[in-house]
Design an enzyme around this catalytic site. Sequence first.
Site, PDB file in Angstrom:
ATOM      1  N   PRO A  18      -1.474  32.686   2.041  1.00  0.00           N
ATOM      2  CA  PRO A  18      -0.917  31.459   2.488  1.00  0.00           C
ATOM      3  C   PRO A  18      -0.700  31.521   3.977  1.00  0.00           C
ATOM      4  CG  PRO A  18       0.657  32.520   1.107  1.00  0.00           C
ATOM      5  CD  PRO A  18      -0.542  33.488   1.195  1.00  0.00           C
ATOM      6  N   SER A  41      -6.155  21.419   5.820  1.00  0.00           N
ATOM      7  CA  SER A  41      -4.950  22.130   6.191  1.00  0.00           C
ATOM      8  C   SER A  41      -4.304  23.015   5.078  1.00  0.00           C
ATOM      9  CB  SER A  41      -4.141  21.277   6.657  1.00  0.00           C
ATOM     10  OG  SER A  41      -3.495  20.130   5.877  1.00  0.00           O
ATOM     11  N   ARG A  79     -10.002  23.628  -8.910  1.00  0.00           N
ATOM     12  CA  ARG A  79      -9.422  24.817  -8.441  1.00  0.00           C
ATOM     13  C   ARG A  79      -8.464  25.618  -9.365  1.00  0.00           C
ATOM     14  NH1 ARG A  79      -8.660  23.460  -2.001  1.00  0.00           N
ATOM     15  NH2 ARG A  79     -10.378  22.199  -1.739  1.00  0.00           N
ATOM     16  N   GLN A  99     -11.176  21.893 -21.678  1.00  0.00           N
ATOM     17  CA  GLN A  99     -11.848  20.548 -21.950  1.00  0.00           C
ATOM     18  C   GLN A  99     -12.319  19.833 -20.831  1.00  0.00           C
ATOM     19  OE1 GLN A  99      -9.398  18.716 -24.776  1.00  0.00           O
ATOM     20  NE2 GLN A  99      -9.209  20.412 -26.456  1.00  0.00           N
ATOM     21  N   GLU A 150      -3.234  12.727  -2.457  1.00  0.00           N
ATOM     22  CA  GLU A 150      -3.451  11.427  -1.357  1.00  0.00           C
ATOM     23  C   GLU A 150      -2.300  10.376  -2.051  1.00  0.00           C
ATOM     24  OE1 GLU A 150      -4.908  11.427   1.032  1.00  0.00           O
ATOM     25  OE2 GLU A 150      -6.132  12.841   0.809  1.00  0.00           O
ATOM     26  N   ASP A 347     -29.100  -4.971   6.877  1.00  0.00           N
ATOM     27  CA  ASP A 347     -28.423  -4.793   5.508  1.00  0.00           C
ATOM     28  C   ASP A 347     -29.166  -5.457   4.317  1.00  0.00           C
ATOM     29  OD1 ASP A 347     -26.911  -4.335   3.404  1.00  0.00           O
ATOM     30  OD2 ASP A 347     -25.027  -5.445   4.070  1.00  0.00           O
TER      31      ASP A 347
END
Length: 485
Positions: A18, A41, A79, A99, A150, A347
């Site tokens: 770390p 970060s 992770r 699962q 977030e 577009d």
Amino acid sequence: MKRLRPSDKFFELLGYKPHHVQLAIHRSTAKRRVACLGRQSGKSEAASVEAVFELFARPGSQGWIIAPTYDQAEIIFGRVVEKVERLAEVFPATEVQLQRRRLRLLVHHYDRPVNAPGAKRVATSEFRGKSADRPDNLRGATLDFVILDEAAMIPFSVWSEAIEPTLSVRDGWALIISTPKGLNWFYEFFLMGWRGGLKEGIPNSGVNQTHPDFESFHAASWDVWPERREWYMERRLYIPDLEFRQEYGAEFVSHSNSVFSGLDMLILLPYERRGTRLVVEDYRPDHIYCIGADFGKNQDYSVFSVLDLDTGAIVCLERMNGATWSDQVARLKALSEDYGHAYVVADTWGVGDAIAEELDAQGINYTPLPVKSSSVKEQLISNLALLMEKGQVAVPNDKTILDELRNFRYYRTASGNQVMRAYGRGHDDIVMSLALAYSQYEGKDGYKFELAEERPSKLKHEESVMSLVEDDFTDLELANRAFSA
């Protein structure tokens, strides 16, 4: 519940080293840890370590990772899976059950190695991935820990009404991580744990208003990776100032929600009105032009912006509404021919095949750039905002154009996602037409916009799991007692 802390020995088991901010997060015993860090970060990695530690150090523990969407929750969940599977090889008295479709991970603890005769299961730890866009699905659980990823994009009501109550019975902890998004509840929580004194980018950081249950951590991306500072500073040349300061500098920026903060750098040009056209300059044979075409649907306007690629100026803008597809294409063809058969960036999303067929039938040289998602829209708008901040956007000095740019803002959806759109019932057709045109412009500094590929909505197991690790174990003796025969 007293929060345990990981030891260096546990880090070694994971091959995890770390950095100083991650280590500070792991060593904290606060019930509410708030980490405001720049992009890339290591905040997500540190969070995954926290989850793994609890699953092994506290047999029977229950925890969730909650993010604005399931796709985001899957990142940290993946992770955690990778690290848990690695540790299960070290501790033979554990068994992993995954699962994946349900984002549910179980770690079964036994009184001796799983394969030993008479082995009995003594506890099961559980970790699940959850989405904040359906708050009712977060109610009713009893948890030991929660990770909010977030968090600045999650409505406060989701935390206060659905998430925090799940921690009350077991006095659980929460790790709240995010890049900042203005001065919302994440900012207020951050101040409750900030003890670092006055710091640029954190309004009111010098005011002591901390709460004993909170501890906060702050770092820009280059604070974590100082050897890459030059790389980050180069990014500042290609990213709008507000976006750079928030995403990489981890600054809490107070703003009026206006997307175009560089309006004062906008170059305003005199023009002549000719019917539905605002003409700054007629065709010059020695110049190259392109046209950004945003086609109107229903009550929307159709807007065609002619960009002089040699000067970077909008030399003509045509705006109309109530026209049929055929009429719109006929007007576009005439405009293209008036500027030396300028090529068109259109577009074509949401208008069906009619426009594409009409463009082909009229022999118009066009490139489709379908704005089919918020990601594509944000990239186009960010490019326009960046060029504006650099003083490289020039438009007719027209009130309608300026009002539309000024009223194009950031908004937060009910699920916490940030979107860009016109204020109230306003239009954004001019904005999109300009963004399409300037997507073709090579700036005076040589910068050229490139549309990034969109990330798949779902990740395969091998792709969503990273072998990098961040974990914390308080006491290796505790782990040995839990997992030894």
